[in-house]
Design an enzyme around this catalytic site. Sequence first.
Site: not given
Length: 399
Positions: A116, A225, A256
């Site tokens: 993802f 990532d 985040k």
Amino acid sequence: MPLGYNHPDLLQLLNDPYNVKTIVNRPALGVFPGADWPKKLKNILLQVAPSGLNHVTTMMCGSCSNENAFKNIFIWYQRKQRGGSSDFSQEETESCMMNQSPGSPTLSVMSFQGAFHGRTLGALSTTHSKYIHKIDIPAFDWPIASFPQYRYPLHENQRENDAEDKRCLAEVEDLFAEFSKRGSPVAGIIVEPIQSEGGDNEASPQFFQELQRVVKKNGAALLIDEVQTGGGPTGKMWCHEHFGLDGPPDVVTFSKKMQLGGYYHKPDFKPSQPYRVFNTWMGDPAKLLLLQGVLEVVRRDSLLDLVQKSGKKLLTGLRSFEQEFPQLLHAARGRGTFLAISCPSTKLRDDLVARLKKKGIQTGGCGEHSIRLRPALIFTPKHADIFLDRFRQVLKETK
């Protein structure tokens, strides 16, 4: 929320009139940054940069961080094809306006099954965790490699898991060759240190070490990532620091827990011309203020050490539940407090998550069968005891 809700050190930031003005007067950083913006980048973001990466580009979120990092990789790759030149031919400048080669070259980014990386168009072509994210949306025909699927406990399945690493790496090699023959060479690979949304799937340090070597051998870029794993939840600021890589990745994306998005990169990945990687905001100084406050608390309170201590207690507890409730749980795994455990079915997983919530415990599902834990960095062994007690109650009540 790296420090939980309403942390007093973060609330205190609003007592400074300068910080209030920073929030009120948001600049378009790409064209009108404040005079202090370069200093802030150096003193805040670059202070926690992955070793060996001294350039940073700020963005708004994880998706746009990966999306724009792809552009940096493509620009870097094409500059190499021109022998290091950043000059464009008339054919290139004209053809790109019609989405045609050579100005719009046929290149690809390799990703992994279960990954993802976001929901913007390019990032979505490298996302493979749930169909609902992708259906009805056109996608690039880019290569997708298998990500290791390990047997647990790891120490009892070393031979099988080593073979799994080799299988997946061989597939990566084959895809490099295949897409080169197709005329769509792989400019870069994007990979999560732990596949989060896809099921908290982990891979060994040896897998990542060899993956980096394969990428380098094929003249591509390695993008790690760290949108979910970055900022400390694995017990290090960056999860890939656990892997003992030969050198830094080419690009590392974040968001985040870092409060704003962006990516660190090697100097070669900086475009020669302005406006090639650009948007109105290019990040947010207000979020950088929050990050500065977060990092000060992380250092002062030794929160990375706390994450390791609390994570060890959590993981030990989860493994004891595997022994006590083998019909309900298996495959406890993770680093720091970035942990997960799996159930035999999606139905059971969803039931456990729902009943934990009724006992005041917020967990989440990931992949088809897993429960993931994502506590704040201030989570202590005392909190681990509370969680494990409530979780055991739920498990004992399960019929």
